[in-house]
Design a protein around this motif. Structure first.
Motif, PDB file in Angstrom:
ATOM      1  N   ALA A   1      10.953 -31.958 -20.335  1.00 32.10           N
ATOM      2  CA  ALA A   1      10.096 -32.492 -21.792  1.00 32.10           C
ATOM      3  C   ALA A   1       9.275 -31.402 -22.041  1.00 32.10           C
ATOM      4  CB  ALA A   1       9.941 -33.762 -21.577  1.00 32.10           C
ATOM      5  N   GLU A   2       8.415 -30.942 -21.166  1.00 30.85           N
ATOM      6  CA  GLU A   2       7.130 -30.218 -21.588  1.00 30.85           C
ATOM      7  C   GLU A   2       7.480 -28.649 -21.594  1.00 30.85           C
ATOM      8  OE1 GLU A   2       4.029 -31.151 -18.701  1.00 30.85           O
ATOM      9  OE2 GLU A   2       4.456 -33.332 -18.722  1.00 30.85           O
ATOM     10  N   HIS A   3       8.517 -28.172 -21.225  1.00 33.34           N
ATOM     11  CA  HIS A   3       8.812 -26.869 -21.125  1.00 33.34           C
ATOM     12  C   HIS A   3      10.158 -26.396 -21.875  1.00 33.34           C
ATOM     13  CE1 HIS A   3       5.013 -25.612 -19.418  1.00 33.34           C
ATOM     14  NE2 HIS A   3       5.042 -26.622 -18.670  1.00 33.34           N
ATOM     15  N   PRO A   4      11.340 -26.540 -20.949  1.00 34.90           N
ATOM     16  CA  PRO A   4      12.398 -25.961 -21.768  1.00 34.90           C
ATOM     17  C   PRO A   4      12.785 -26.795 -23.149  1.00 34.90           C
ATOM     18  CG  PRO A   4      13.150 -27.048 -19.686  1.00 34.90           C
ATOM     19  CD  PRO A   4      11.524 -26.757 -19.800  1.00 34.90           C
ATOM     20  N   LEU A   5      12.572 -27.815 -23.074  1.00 34.87           N
ATOM     21  CA  LEU A   5      13.053 -28.753 -24.363  1.00 34.87           C
ATOM     22  C   LEU A   5      12.467 -28.143 -25.333  1.00 34.87           C
ATOM     23  CD1 LEU A   5      14.409 -31.013 -25.494  1.00 34.87           C
ATOM     24  CD2 LEU A   5      12.799 -32.713 -24.902  1.00 34.87           C
ATOM     25  N   ARG A   6      11.037 -27.693 -25.298  1.00 28.14           N
ATOM     26  CA  ARG A   6      10.133 -27.107 -26.600  1.00 28.14           C
ATOM     27  C   ARG A   6      10.655 -25.914 -26.933  1.00 28.14           C
ATOM     28  NH1 ARG A   6       4.135 -26.740 -24.626  1.00 28.14           N
ATOM     29  NH2 ARG A   6       3.876 -26.412 -26.717  1.00 28.14           N
ATOM     30  N   TRP A   7      11.674 -25.061 -26.351  1.00 27.87           N
ATOM     31  CA  TRP A   7      11.895 -23.868 -26.694  1.00 27.87           C
ATOM     32  C   TRP A   7      13.496 -23.322 -26.552  1.00 27.87           C
ATOM     33  CZ3 TRP A   7      12.942 -19.326 -23.770  1.00 27.87           C
ATOM     34  CH2 TRP A   7      12.699 -19.539 -22.286  1.00 27.87           C
ATOM     35  N   VAL A   8      14.117 -23.964 -25.441  1.00 27.01           N
ATOM     36  CA  VAL A   8      15.429 -23.333 -25.273  1.00 27.01           C
ATOM     37  C   VAL A   8      16.489 -23.377 -26.281  1.00 27.01           C
ATOM     38  CG1 VAL A   8      17.082 -23.732 -23.515  1.00 27.01           C
ATOM     39  CG2 VAL A   8      15.084 -23.234 -22.758  1.00 27.01           C
ATOM     40  N   PRO A   9      16.389 -24.853 -27.017  1.00 26.79           N
ATOM     41  CA  PRO A   9      17.754 -25.309 -27.640  1.00 26.79           C
ATOM     42  C   PRO A   9      17.697 -24.021 -28.889  1.00 26.79           C
ATOM     43  CG  PRO A   9      16.745 -27.128 -26.920  1.00 26.79           C
ATOM     44  CD  PRO A   9      15.619 -26.279 -26.328  1.00 26.79           C
ATOM     45  N   ALA A  10      16.523 -23.722 -29.656  1.00 28.11           N
ATOM     46  CA  ALA A  10      16.605 -22.925 -30.518  1.00 28.11           C
ATOM     47  C   ALA A  10      16.692 -21.626 -30.263  1.00 28.11           C
ATOM     48  CB  ALA A  10      15.053 -23.076 -31.265  1.00 28.11           C
ATOM     49  N   THR A  11      15.993 -21.104 -28.979  1.00 25.95           N
ATOM     50  CA  THR A  11      16.399 -19.792 -28.518  1.00 25.95           C
ATOM     51  C   THR A  11      17.766 -19.506 -28.164  1.00 25.95           C
ATOM     52  OG1 THR A  11      13.919 -19.629 -27.540  1.00 25.95           O
ATOM     53  CG2 THR A  11      15.410 -18.190 -26.729  1.00 25.95           C
ATOM     54  N   VAL A  12      18.538 -20.418 -27.426  1.00 18.78           N
ATOM     55  CA  VAL A  12      19.899 -20.096 -27.154  1.00 18.78           C
ATOM     56  C   VAL A  12      20.833 -19.906 -28.424  1.00 18.78           C
ATOM     57  CG1 VAL A  12      19.501 -20.717 -24.717  1.00 18.78           C
ATOM     58  CG2 VAL A  12      20.054 -22.381 -26.496  1.00 18.78           C
ATOM     59  N   ARG A  13      20.634 -20.722 -29.389  1.00 17.52           N
ATOM     60  CA  ARG A  13      21.386 -20.744 -30.698  1.00 17.52           C
ATOM     61  C   ARG A  13      21.241 -19.542 -31.375  1.00 17.52           C
ATOM     62  NH1 ARG A  13      19.173 -26.260 -31.683  1.00 17.52           N
ATOM     63  NH2 ARG A  13      17.855 -25.274 -32.900  1.00 17.52           N
ATOM     64  N   GLU A  14      19.700 -19.017 -31.316  1.00 19.23           N
ATOM     65  CA  GLU A  14      19.481 -17.674 -31.873  1.00 19.23           C
ATOM     66  C   GLU A  14      20.263 -16.530 -31.026  1.00 19.23           C
ATOM     67  OE1 GLU A  14      17.910 -15.059 -34.657  1.00 19.23           O
ATOM     68  OE2 GLU A  14      18.179 -17.239 -34.783  1.00 19.23           O
ATOM     69  N   ALA A  15      20.083 -16.927 -29.846  1.00 20.74           N
ATOM     70  CA  ALA A  15      20.515 -15.530 -28.879  1.00 20.74           C
ATOM     71  C   ALA A  15      22.027 -15.509 -29.107  1.00 20.74           C
ATOM     72  CB  ALA A  15      20.236 -15.899 -27.580  1.00 20.74           C
ATOM     73  N   GLU A  16      22.675 -16.774 -29.267  1.00 21.64           N
ATOM     74  CA  GLU A  16      24.140 -16.773 -29.472  1.00 21.64           C
ATOM     75  C   GLU A  16      24.556 -16.033 -30.835  1.00 21.64           C
ATOM     76  OE1 GLU A  16      28.165 -19.417 -30.081  1.00 21.64           O
ATOM     77  OE2 GLU A  16      26.167 -20.375 -29.581  1.00 21.64           O
ATOM     78  N   ALA A  17      23.675 -16.202 -31.824  1.00 20.12           N
ATOM     79  CA  ALA A  17      23.776 -15.586 -33.090  1.00 20.12           C
ATOM     80  C   ALA A  17      23.604 -14.083 -32.988  1.00 20.12           C
ATOM     81  CB  ALA A  17      22.911 -16.173 -34.272  1.00 20.12           C
ATOM     82  N   GLN A  18      22.593 -13.705 -32.243  1.00 19.48           N
ATOM     83  CA  GLN A  18      22.145 -12.308 -32.129  1.00 19.48           C
ATOM     84  C   GLN A  18      22.891 -11.357 -31.154  1.00 19.48           C
ATOM     85  OE1 GLN A  18      19.844 -10.666 -34.062  1.00 19.48           O
ATOM     86  NE2 GLN A  18      19.095 -12.195 -35.012  1.00 19.48           N
ATOM     87  N   SER A  19      23.684 -12.207 -30.448  1.00 17.14           N
ATOM     88  CA  SER A  19      24.434 -11.240 -29.563  1.00 17.14           C
ATOM     89  C   SER A  19      25.829 -10.691 -30.307  1.00 17.14           C
ATOM     90  CB  SER A  19      25.242 -12.093 -28.580  1.00 17.14           C
ATOM     91  OG  SER A  19      24.044 -12.780 -27.571  1.00 17.14           O
ATOM     92  N   HIS A  20      26.168  -9.524 -29.625  1.00 19.18           N
ATOM     93  CA  HIS A  20      27.433  -8.826 -30.027  1.00 19.18           C
ATOM     94  C   HIS A  20      28.398  -8.823 -29.287  1.00 19.18           C
ATOM     95  CE1 HIS A  20      23.893  -5.938 -32.205  1.00 19.18           C
ATOM     96  NE2 HIS A  20      24.147  -7.178 -32.804  1.00 19.18           N
TER      97      HIS A  20
END
Length: 301
Positions: free
Chosen positions: A184-203
């Motif tokens: 709750a205090e760590h990955p939940l604060r940033w992982v969802p948005a980050t992996v979504r963006e990483a999927e969009a940015q991956s080639h």
């Protein structure tokens, strides 16, 4: 609510977070990608019989990401994506070889200054220590790498399973509460948005598949914890609704190589792979007394 995550779920999450953590930390060899391709039909998904109504959409989203991730990894192998193309995509994505398109460090996404080794890094380090663990390159490279945080979740699931097997209820409860609070205090604060963006940015289909499965696994984990009353539903919903924050220009210079390649402890990028994709013990975090040991030689439980 029972507030208990049963052993079969823990086993599946431990294996999935282990594999995904390693794939974020290092390059997958052709052999690793072949092994994963051969076992994709067995990649677990957590069929929650009655998720909370507030989490129904997220659960459906997780299932869609799971299906998409499997399809992308199959496409990667069947279209013969080569090692060098995948390596370059991962390096440029995470800033190993150049400016990061998406940073893999929590403090960059959550900290006020968006720099590595910020407050969040220290907080994550303290959570690791509560389970008797530490990052393999302590004080040299940030502890809050996406792969490391997934490795910690894997380790926590392993420790909870061990406690259940040995009927050590107090130990199970202690580890469960630490892991739930960390989520709750760590990955939940940033992982969802980050992996979504990483999927969009991956080639490459490979990296897109890794990011999609990361989203699916973490979303399923959060739904499971919330359904068992271990993480508030409102926290899960807001965590997955949070937008991607982006990377400052200052961080791009840091990501370009100041801290080098996160790697897997004791292994090179070429050999850092999950040889048994859906089985095995976590290896990216070590006991404090053995920060440099091979994961396979000194698995921490």
């Amino acid at each position: 609510m029972s507030q208990r995550v049963d052993a079969p779920y823990l086993d599946a999450f431990a294996a999935s977070f282990l594999v995904l953590g390693r794939l974020h930390l290092g390059h997958a060899t052709e052999g690793t990608r072949r092994d994963i391709y051969s076992q994709l039909s067995d990649w677990p998904f957590w069929y929650e019989p009655s998720p909370l109504p507030e989490l129904a959409d997220l659960y459906a989203d997780a299932h869609a990401a799971h299906t998409r991730g499997i399809d992308l990894l199959k496409r990667s192998w069947e279209s013969h994506e080569d090692d060098e193309t995948i390596r370059m995509d991962q390096d440029f994505l995470y800033g190993v070889s150049a400016h990061a398109r998406v940073s893999p460090f929590e403090s960059v996404h959550v900290g006020e200054e968006q720099l590595v080794f910020d407050t969040e890094t220290i907080q994550v380090r303290m959570y690791y220590s509560r389970l008797g663990l530490q990052a393999p390159r302590l004080h040299t490279e940030p502890d809050d790498h996406l792969g490391m945080e997934f490795a910690f979740l894997s380790q926590g699931c392993q420790q909870m399973m061990t406690a259940l097997e040995q009927d050590r209820t107090e130990d199970y409860t202690r580890v469960r509460d630490i892991v739930a609070a960390f989520t709750a205090e760590h990955p939940l604060r940033w992982v969802p948005a980050t992996v979504r963006e990483a999927e969009a940015q991956s080639h490459t289909a490979w990296m897109q598949g890794v990011e999609a499965l990361s989203y699916a696994t973490f979303a399923s984990w959060c739904v499971t914890l919330s359904t068992q009353g271990l993480v508030p539903c409102t926290d899960v919903v807001s965590g997955f609704a949070a937008p991607y924050r982006g990377i400052t220009a200052a961080h791009k210079g840091v990501a370009a190589g100041k801290f080098g390649d996160p790697g897997v402890p004791g292994e090179t990028r070429e050999t850092a792979s999950a040889a048994a994709p859906l089985t095995g013990k976590p290896g990216e975090l070590s006991e404090p007394g053995n920060p440099g040991d091979h994961a396979s030689e000194n698995p921490t439980r």
